[in-house]
Design an enzyme around this catalytic site. Structure first.
Site, short mmCIF file in Angstrom:
data_model
loop_
_atom_site.label_atom_id
_atom_site.label_comp_id
_atom_site.label_asym_id
_atom_site.label_seq_id
_atom_site.Cartn_x
_atom_site.Cartn_y
_atom_site.Cartn_z
N ARG A 1 0.86 -1.17 0.00
CA ARG A 1 0.00 0.00 0.00
C ARG A 1 0.90 1.23 0.00
NH1 ARG A 1 -5.20 -1.45 1.06
NH2 ARG A 1 -5.52 -3.35 2.26
N ILE B 1 3.00 4.19 1.14
CA ILE B 1 3.63 4.50 2.41
C ILE B 1 4.02 5.97 2.38
CG2 ILE B 1 5.46 3.89 4.01
CD1 ILE B 1 5.43 1.13 2.41
N THR C 1 0.15 -0.07 -5.55
CA THR C 1 -0.66 -0.92 -6.43
C THR C 1 -1.82 -1.55 -5.67
OG1 THR C 1 1.14 -1.33 -7.99
CG2 THR C 1 -0.60 -2.98 -7.91
N ASP D 1 17.13 5.05 2.77
CA ASP D 1 16.97 3.88 1.93
C ASP D 1 18.37 3.37 1.66
OD1 ASP D 1 14.77 2.68 0.63
OD2 ASP D 1 14.28 4.59 -0.32
N LYS E 1 13.75 8.77 -7.28
CA LYS E 1 14.46 8.27 -6.11
C LYS E 1 15.95 8.25 -6.41
CE LYS E 1 12.60 4.83 -3.12
NZ LYS E 1 12.02 3.48 -3.07
#
Lengths: 487, 487
Positions: A195, A197, A203, A256, A288
């Site tokens: 879902r 975030i 999707t 990340d 990103k």
């Protein structure tokens, strides 16, 4: 030691038990220490808090997650055992000071995260050690294996394939299209998605406009058997669950790490038994990954690591400086997907990218000859087979194709433009109410390269509430110049 | 919003408040979010937990630290305000990805740690970012300043001087000796020390054998006025208190960053107004710092940083591969100190090192001519002036010199040896009961270089309890070869 359970129904975000201060003292423990809580063969590690009131010395209060994980609904008593701080703290320190870890050591850390032996602070130290002293490929391999081992796995018959995008692009809902096209060609695609975030929609949120996405594994197997594929939410399946714990803590400071990204993606693919994987790495301004060089480096690592797992992989670097598709938000994105499937005014960039990705996956799996993948994918789309397949999947997931009504509350932005910022368009959609308010979002009437006069509508912000629409408008006015690069 | 306080008397190790789940939902909050709790002008930031029972929706339960910090004893109600996650999370991320922080940014992070705006997990990320992407000297300067600003400071008249050892050596109780000698020579030495954290004894534990060590700042000023010096516990004084918060989290994974070490030591010295400081860096096998090269690097940083603060500093690299003095443990160490002061069988290494450090400090402060510091220090010792000064300090701290009885429970280890391991001897003393059991510990009858036959006693382990003595014996037997290096 046995304790009588006192129900307080409390939640702290992690397993916590409360004991009377005199009990803690008597046991030689301190607030913040760990204990093992047991119910027959089930056990969970918990942190201790202390109270001087509400509990008797022989009583214990435990957080909701402990109840659930130990299945304690009908118990009056629970066992508590003193445990030492885990040895993996030493291993985390070893990584912080820049040393390599071996397979056994990485396994120990991951299994300790998995069974809550490590506190959030300790996991934070692990995450940042892995961020800084980047792991070697061998270490990442061990990490991936340990993550797979931490959760459920399943095996499917046939050519099991998958696709994954590392994210960061507004819209970009290629997954339902790639999955439908490739499932038509006979590939088995157990696609689990997240879902939203930090984005306006994942999707899973988009598919939920039409059908259920939350199923147990047994049901998912049934859906795949019927349709060759699924488009479900991966969150509750217990695939590499330790990954979710790590990501939750990573997100606190919004970092990340490449190590974590590689292990996270591959462990989920391996857990569902995929043998062929296509990875989409969008790069560019406001994506990103901003530079081609960085994208190339990541691609190399994906390829090397996949070889270690006998995974056939194709990594595609794609244009990622602008949103893909016209809609951003659950409703507006599912409409884009349906337009491509139904061949009615499809957003060209979304269509083209989905065909490209599907084509590559068909070639990788030998379902199409080298150089012919895109043609085959387009044919499947044009013949209406992909739409038929998509409807089958939606039906198997207990839903149906329907039409939607856009919100009456909207705000048009009229402007010429040369470039739209991914992150800020995403932010606008979130401010308008996404992903909770599924009909909120941003609709782009014009895309990069389109000729647009100053008086024409460039995009529209939809919202369910006047207040949220106002937030989004204010944000637009403040960051106009950052959102839209003018000609 | 006003809430009625329900007293539960709970402790979690950090400020936590509990609200009813329906209240949390209504306020749009989640478990783990932060709120501001206010009582008139006092305020504290707290994390939220949730319960479904014991509290009414209009009630709140708050942890003990909130009570104390807001002085809420007689209040029935408290104000709660919703706050956003602090901007300093972005700054921590900036450091994690390797960028430099400016003065304002570092101040913001430290002030947010100080007022609890950052959770432990966020502080852990900050610590590890500073560990890995080591800060520039400028950044460390800002960090030191911010730490000083986070707490109390005090100014004293006269030549204010201090000494500090970075630790890691068993025994090594030079502080009471250096302080007594230098206070005789007219230096003002506001010496604050720690209690044992990972060692068998801290200077505060050792001094506590003879006198009180826990005083408010006003009392400490009185002690210094009377005697030129003090030998107190720094823990409750509120000097650079943010440092204690950081160290508590660092200790979870037992790391020591150079950045943090420098800022921590210098901020405490600056807080008490020291102008002259001598730093002892022991290095060698089984010390905190193992190589001379690393010790030299640290020395350079200390010198450069001190210049930025107009602090006159002398950094001494000392032999750190073996324990210093014969006793390890509060009682055994104060006996060593008294032997040196009273000139009765003083442990030679402890005496020599203390004279050397005192001599250097006397020269640094121009209390002795260059090259004459050690002679002056020795003279002060030999004339009994240092012992007289020490007795004055002990008396001012409400104690007196006394004799001690060693424990009847002990175990002799007979062995030849070439080298004793610092860390493991320290561990033996801890297993025997230190620092809680003050008369437990290890007494070394022979030191490096002493001729010792196989049949002679090398060291004795003392303990208050048979059980603990047994632990220590078992540990000795298991790690014999690591503890003692044979000839």
């Amino acid at each position: 030691m046995k304790f009588k359970i006192k129900k307080l129904g409390f939640l702290t975000g992690m397993p916590v038990c409360i004991l009377h201060e005199s009990t803690i003292k008597k046991m030689g423990l301190h607030v913040g220490n760990r204990v093992l809580i047991k119910n027959n063969n089930n056990k969970i590690i918990s942190v201790i808090d202390s109270v001087s009131k509400i509990l008797h010395p022989e009583e214990i209060a435990i957080s909701q997650d402990i109840y659930e994980s130990l299945d304690l609904d009908h118990n009056k008593y629970v066992d508590v055992e003193i445990i030492e701080p885990p040895h993996s703290i030493e291993l985390i320190k070893k990584k912080i000071i820049g040393k390599r870890l071996n397979k056994k050591e990485i396994n120990e850390i991951i299994s300790n995260i998995s069974n809550n032996s490590l506190t959030e602070v300790e996991v934070a130290f692990f995450i940042s050690s892995v961020y800084d002293k980047e792991m070697s490929l061998k270490e990442i391999k061990y990490l991936t294996e340990a993550m797979v081992k931490s959760g459920k796995t399943f095996q499917l018959k046939g050519k099991v394939a998958d696709k994954h995008c590392i994210g960061g692009i507004a819209g970009n809902r290629t997954t339902p299209l790639v999955v439908s096209i490739c499932a038509c060609a006979g590939l088995i695609i157990p696609k689990t998605s997240s879902r939203a975030i930090t984005s306006a929609a994942g999707t899973a949120d988009v598919m939920e406009m039409l059908c259920k996405v939350d199923f147990p594994i047994s049901e998912i197997k049934r859906i795949i058997k019927k349709t060759n594929a699924c488009l479900v939410w991966g969150g509750s399946l217990g695939l590499a669950p330790v990954d979710d714990k790590i990501i939750r803590i990573e997100r606190i400071v919004n970092i990340d790490s490449t190590t974590q990204l590689l292990a996270s993606i591959l462990s989920k693919k391996i857990s569902v038994g995929s043998k062929y994987v296509i990875i989409d790495i969008p790069y560019g301004q406001s994506a990103k990954i901003e530079t081609k060089k960085h994208a190339e480096e990541l691609k190399k690592k994906f390829i090397k690591l996949s070889k270690m797992f006998n995974l056939k992989i194709e990594v595609v670097l794609t244009e990622g400086s602008e949103p893909i598709g016209n809609g951003i938000g659950p409703l507006l994105e599912i409409e884009d997907v349906l337009k491509v499937l139904m061949r009615i005014n499809p957003p060209k960039d979304l269509e083209q990218k989905s065909i490209m990705l599907a084509g590559k996956l068909l070639e990788l799996t030998n379902k199409a000859k080298k150089g012919c993948g895109e043609s085959v994918a387009l044919e499947i789309l044009n013949l209406g087979l992909a739409f038929k397949k998509f409807k089958e999947i939606v039906k198997a997931q207990k839903g149906q194709i329907k039409e939607f009504k856009k919100s009456d509350l909207y705000y048009d932005i009229k402007s010429e433009h040369k470039h739209l910022d991914n992150k800020l368009i995403n932010r606008l959609a979130i401010l308008s109410g996404c992903p909770e308010d599924k009909i909120s979002g941003v609709y782009l009437h014009k895309k990069k390269g389109d000729v647009v006069e100053k008086s024409e509508i460039l995009f529209t912000i939809y919202s369910v509430s006047k207040e949220k629409l106002e937030y989004a408008k204010e944000f637009y006015k403040e960051f106009k110049k950052e959102i839209i690069e003018y000609c």
